[in-house]
Design a protein around this motif. Structure first.
Motif, PDB file in Angstrom:
ATOM      1  N   GLY A  97      93.998  66.110  51.811  1.00 10.77           N
ATOM      2  CA  GLY A  97      92.548  66.157  51.644  1.00 10.77           C
ATOM      3  C   GLY A  97      92.091  65.977  50.219  1.00 10.77           C
ATOM      4  N   LEU A  98      92.864  65.216  49.420  1.00 10.61           N
ATOM      5  CA  LEU A  98      92.555  65.037  48.008  1.00 10.61           C
ATOM      6  C   LEU A  98      92.138  63.597  47.680  1.00 10.61           C
ATOM      7  CD1 LEU A  98      95.493  67.181  46.572  1.00 10.61           C
ATOM      8  CD2 LEU A  98      93.057  67.766  46.489  1.00 10.61           C
ATOM      9  N   SER A  99      91.781  62.822  48.695  1.00 15.71           N
ATOM     10  CA  SER A  99      91.246  61.478  48.455  1.00 15.71           C
ATOM     11  C   SER A  99      89.884  61.602  47.793  1.00 15.71           C
ATOM     12  CB  SER A  99      91.133  60.713  49.775  1.00 15.71           C
ATOM     13  OG  SER A  99      92.398  60.564  50.381  1.00 15.71           O
ATOM     14  N   SER A 100      89.429  60.527  47.184  1.00 15.94           N
ATOM     15  CA  SER A 100      88.210  60.585  46.365  1.00 15.94           C
ATOM     16  C   SER A 100      86.988  61.107  47.112  1.00 15.94           C
ATOM     17  CB  SER A 100      87.903  59.200  45.780  1.00 15.94           C
ATOM     18  OG  SER A 100      87.678  58.262  46.822  1.00 15.94           O
ATOM     19  N   GLY A 101      86.857  60.787  48.393  1.00 13.98           N
ATOM     20  CA  GLY A 101      85.676  61.205  49.135  1.00 13.98           C
ATOM     21  C   GLY A 101      85.682  62.659  49.550  1.00 13.98           C
ATOM     22  N   LYS A 102      86.802  63.363  49.305  1.00 15.68           N
ATOM     23  CA  LYS A 102      86.917  64.733  49.789  1.00 15.68           C
ATOM     24  C   LYS A 102      87.105  65.756  48.676  1.00 15.68           C
ATOM     25  CE  LYS A 102      88.634  63.355  54.301  1.00 15.68           C
ATOM     26  NZ  LYS A 102      89.634  63.588  55.371  1.00 15.68           N
ATOM     27  N   ILE A 103      86.910  65.319  47.434  1.00 20.62           N
ATOM     28  CA  ILE A 103      87.074  66.216  46.291  1.00 20.62           C
ATOM     29  C   ILE A 103      85.886  66.068  45.354  1.00 20.62           C
ATOM     30  CG2 ILE A 103      89.598  66.268  46.335  1.00 20.62           C
ATOM     31  CD1 ILE A 103      89.566  64.019  44.233  1.00 20.62           C
ATOM     32  N   LYS A 104      85.755  67.018  44.430  1.00 23.65           N
ATOM     33  CA  LYS A 104      84.712  66.885  43.423  1.00 23.65           C
ATOM     34  C   LYS A 104      85.124  65.802  42.425  1.00 23.65           C
ATOM     35  CE  LYS A 104      86.757  70.798  40.957  1.00 23.65           C
ATOM     36  NZ  LYS A 104      86.603  72.209  40.607  1.00 23.65           N
ATOM     37  N   PRO A 105      84.163  65.088  41.833  1.00 24.91           N
ATOM     38  CA  PRO A 105      84.498  64.018  40.887  1.00 24.91           C
ATOM     39  C   PRO A 105      85.388  64.525  39.750  1.00 24.91           C
ATOM     40  CG  PRO A 105      82.180  63.922  41.471  1.00 24.91           C
ATOM     41  CD  PRO A 105      82.708  65.201  42.066  1.00 24.91           C
ATOM     42  N   GLY A 106      86.482  63.830  39.553  1.00 26.26           N
ATOM     43  CA  GLY A 106      87.384  64.197  38.465  1.00 26.26           C
ATOM     44  C   GLY A 106      88.421  65.232  38.834  1.00 26.26           C
ATOM     45  N   GLN A 107      88.418  65.740  40.060  1.00 26.15           N
ATOM     46  CA  GLN A 107      89.415  66.751  40.433  1.00 26.15           C
ATOM     47  C   GLN A 107      90.817  66.159  40.440  1.00 26.15           C
ATOM     48  OE1 GLN A 107      88.626  68.914  44.061  1.00 26.15           O
ATOM     49  NE2 GLN A 107      90.247  70.388  43.666  1.00 26.15           N
ATOM     50  N   VAL A 108      90.908  64.884  40.780  1.00 26.87           N
ATOM     51  CA  VAL A 108      92.169  64.155  40.673  1.00 26.87           C
ATOM     52  C   VAL A 108      91.956  62.993  39.712  1.00 26.87           C
ATOM     53  CG1 VAL A 108      93.886  62.746  41.869  1.00 26.87           C
ATOM     54  CG2 VAL A 108      92.946  64.778  42.991  1.00 26.87           C
ATOM     55  N   MET A 109      92.707  63.010  38.623  1.00 26.15           N
ATOM     56  CA  MET A 109      92.684  61.917  37.651  1.00 26.15           C
ATOM     57  C   MET A 109      94.033  61.202  37.741  1.00 26.15           C
ATOM     58  SD  MET A 109      89.723  62.369  35.930  1.00 26.15           S
ATOM     59  CE  MET A 109      89.747  61.895  34.209  1.00 26.15           C
ATOM     60  N   ILE A 110      93.993  59.877  37.783  1.00 25.96           N
ATOM     61  CA  ILE A 110      95.228  59.097  37.807  1.00 25.96           C
ATOM     62  C   ILE A 110      95.324  58.330  36.492  1.00 25.96           C
ATOM     63  CG2 ILE A 110      96.612  57.394  39.024  1.00 25.96           C
ATOM     64  CD1 ILE A 110      95.957  59.818  40.731  1.00 25.96           C
ATOM     65  N   GLN A 111      96.433  58.497  35.810  1.00 27.09           N
ATOM     66  CA  GLN A 111      96.634  57.850  34.515  1.00 27.09           C
ATOM     67  C   GLN A 111      97.893  56.996  34.547  1.00 27.09           C
ATOM     68  OE1 GLN A 111      97.739  60.670  31.437  1.00 27.09           O
ATOM     69  NE2 GLN A 111      98.841  61.945  32.874  1.00 27.09           N
ATOM     70  N   SER A 112      97.920  56.002  33.669  1.00 24.81           N
ATOM     71  CA  SER A 112      99.120  55.171  33.554  1.00 24.81           C
ATOM     72  C   SER A 112      99.035  54.326  32.295  1.00 24.81           C
ATOM     73  CB  SER A 112      99.262  54.250  34.776  1.00 24.81           C
ATOM     74  OG  SER A 112     100.496  53.542  34.731  1.00 24.81           O
ATOM     75  N   PHE A 113     100.200  53.961  31.771  1.00 21.95           N
ATOM     76  CA  PHE A 113     100.244  52.960  30.707  1.00 21.95           C
ATOM     77  C   PHE A 113     100.107  51.565  31.305  1.00 21.95           C
ATOM     78  CE2 PHE A 113     102.370  56.441  28.458  1.00 21.95           C
ATOM     79  CZ  PHE A 113     101.761  56.365  27.209  1.00 21.95           C
ATOM     80  N   SER A 114     100.323  51.471  32.611  1.00 22.56           N
ATOM     81  CA  SER A 114     100.277  50.184  33.308  1.00 22.56           C
ATOM     82  C   SER A 114      98.863  49.881  33.793  1.00 22.56           C
ATOM     83  CB  SER A 114     101.239  50.202  34.502  1.00 22.56           C
ATOM     84  OG  SER A 114     101.029  49.075  35.326  1.00 22.56           O
ATOM     85  N   GLN A 115      98.256  48.891  33.187  1.00 17.67           N
ATOM     86  CA  GLN A 115      96.934  48.449  33.635  1.00 17.67           C
ATOM     87  C   GLN A 115      97.013  47.924  35.068  1.00 17.67           C
ATOM     88  OE1 GLN A 115      94.694  45.883  30.929  1.00 17.67           O
ATOM     89  NE2 GLN A 115      93.884  44.727  32.653  1.00 17.67           N
ATOM     90  N   GLU A 116      98.096  47.239  35.375  1.00 22.86           N
ATOM     91  CA  GLU A 116      98.279  46.686  36.721  1.00 22.86           C
ATOM     92  C   GLU A 116      98.301  47.794  37.773  1.00 22.86           C
ATOM     93  OE1 GLU A 116     101.493  43.940  39.225  1.00 22.86           O
ATOM     94  OE2 GLU A 116     101.775  44.313  37.080  1.00 22.86           O
ATOM     95  N   SER A 117      98.992  48.891  37.467  1.00 21.63           N
ATOM     96  CA  SER A 117      99.073  50.008  38.405  1.00 21.63           C
ATOM     97  C   SER A 117      97.697  50.632  38.628  1.00 21.63           C
ATOM     98  CB  SER A 117     100.043  51.070  37.878  1.00 21.63           C
ATOM     99  OG  SER A 117     100.151  52.162  38.777  1.00 21.63           O
ATOM    100  N   LEU A 118      96.952  50.814  37.555  1.00 23.11           N
ATOM    101  CA  LEU A 118      95.609  51.398  37.673  1.00 23.11           C
ATOM    102  C   LEU A 118      94.670  50.481  38.451  1.00 23.11           C
ATOM    103  CD1 LEU A 118      95.104  52.920  34.099  1.00 23.11           C
ATOM    104  CD2 LEU A 118      95.638  54.140  36.226  1.00 23.11           C
ATOM    105  N   GLN A 119      94.756  49.191  38.196  1.00 29.18           N
ATOM    106  CA  GLN A 119      93.881  48.260  38.911  1.00 29.18           C
ATOM    107  C   GLN A 119      94.247  48.185  40.396  1.00 29.18           C
ATOM    108  OE1 GLN A 119      94.274  44.771  36.380  1.00 29.18           O
ATOM    109  NE2 GLN A 119      92.296  45.204  35.438  1.00 29.18           N
ATOM    110  N   LYS A 120      95.519  48.372  40.696  1.00 23.41           N
ATOM    111  CA  LYS A 120      95.941  48.417  42.096  1.00 23.41           C
ATOM    112  C   LYS A 120      95.344  49.635  42.788  1.00 23.41           C
ATOM    113  CE  LYS A 120     100.121  48.237  44.960  1.00 23.41           C
ATOM    114  NZ  LYS A 120     101.602  48.183  44.939  1.00 23.41           N
ATOM    115  N   ILE A 121      95.374  50.781  42.115  1.00 23.98           N
ATOM    116  CA  ILE A 121      94.783  51.997  42.679  1.00 23.98           C
ATOM    117  C   ILE A 121      93.280  51.837  42.819  1.00 23.98           C
ATOM    118  CG2 ILE A 121      94.329  54.455  42.215  1.00 23.98           C
ATOM    119  CD1 ILE A 121      97.123  54.520  40.866  1.00 23.98           C
TER     120      ILE A 121
END
Length: 296
Positions: free
Chosen positions: A174-198
């Protein structure tokens, strides 16, 4: 003596009251509010306990009152996401070899705590011996929506399908973006490709582009504009951050969360630069510095 003691107690009460007031005021702001300064427990309370263990997360989250627990992800041979910084188990366990060459059962046989006692004898504890490497599922099972998560896709090129697996696991708890408060889950990466995929898979998750010291030193407006198209913030090495680059980032309305800031002097300097949070191994230390800075 009694009069002096009374004054001391009263002063302590006033200081405590001010600190509580500052913390309460900060908590009222959303996690993505650029006026809020967040405290990110880097690999858990890794200054006090073995990194990326449940105990390190527990200390960072409950005892040290960090705003986020940070989780680095690796993926096992049989497709399980685990919390570990390195691609190999050598540094933080009694094992040898690459994570990708081991299944979860093999990972779970490893001692992920004794190395800490050997390396940091002043903070050593018998309870650290035999600690296990946690899976992402285990972390979510423990904390659910009661914690805020800062998750890094580590070496995503080594682990095809890591992003899909991460989003599937978030959805499971239940931690997908529509079910949490904004910013409760932050995804970080050095890979721009990985972030753009997400970003493509879940457009509403909050993403942060990590940057090395040499990258932030030479950052341009155009680069920041590109980052802003998919991310809400940047996480640069604090060693390369300058007042000018900090100003450029804030002018683009991006969050600014440098890593890994452990010394009080550096914490004060980062706050003077206008950062909106830091990654630190010592969340308690940053809480004190943040309070000092806010009460100026």
């Amino acid at each position: 003596m009694f009069k002096q003691m009374s004054v001391t107690i009263l002063t302590g009460m006033i200081v405590t009251s001010n600190v509580t007031s500052i913390e309460a005021s900060d908590k009222e702001k959303g996690l993505l509010d650029p006026e809020r300064i967040v405290n990110i427990a880097h690999r858990g309370a890794s200054g006090y306990a073995p990194e990326h263990t449940m105990l390190a997360y527990e200390i960072g989250h409950k005892k040290l009152k960090a705003d986020y627990i940070e989780i680095d992800l690796q993926m096992t041979k049989d497709g399980h996401l685990i919390a570990m910084h390195d691609e190999t188990v050598d540094r933080t366990t009694n094992g040898k070899g690459a994570v990708i060459d081991k299944n979860l059962a093999e990972i779970k046989q490893l001692d992920a705590g004794s190395w800490f006692n050997d390396l940091y004898p002043s903070n050593a504890k018998m309870s650290y011996r035999g600690l296990k490497v946690p899976t992402l599922n285990e972390i979510f099972e423990r904390y659910g929506k009661k914690a805020n998560y800062y998750i890094e896709t580590k070496s995503p090129n080594v682990y095809p399908g890591m992003e899909e697996k991460l989003l599937k696991t978030l959805a499971q708890y239940g931690l997908s973006s529509g079910k949490i408060k904004p910013g409760q889950v932050m995804i970080q990466s050095f890979s721009q490709e990985s972030l753009q995929k997400i970003k493509y898979l879940d457009p509403n998750l909050s993403l942060v582009q990590l940057l090395e010291a040499k990258e932030i030193k030479n950052i341009s407006k155009n680069q920041l504009y590109t980052i802003k198209s998919y991310a809400v913030g940047v996480g640069p090495s604090f060693k390369g951050l300058t007042p000018i680059s900090s100003q450029m980032i804030r002018e683009e309305h991006l969050l600014l969360h440098p890593y890994t800031v452990n010394e009080e002097s550096d914490m004060h300097r980062m706050l003077d630069y206008g950062v909106t949070g830091v990654f630190t191994n010592f969340a308690d230390r940053f809480n004190e510095v943040r309070q000092q800075h806010t009460s100026r």
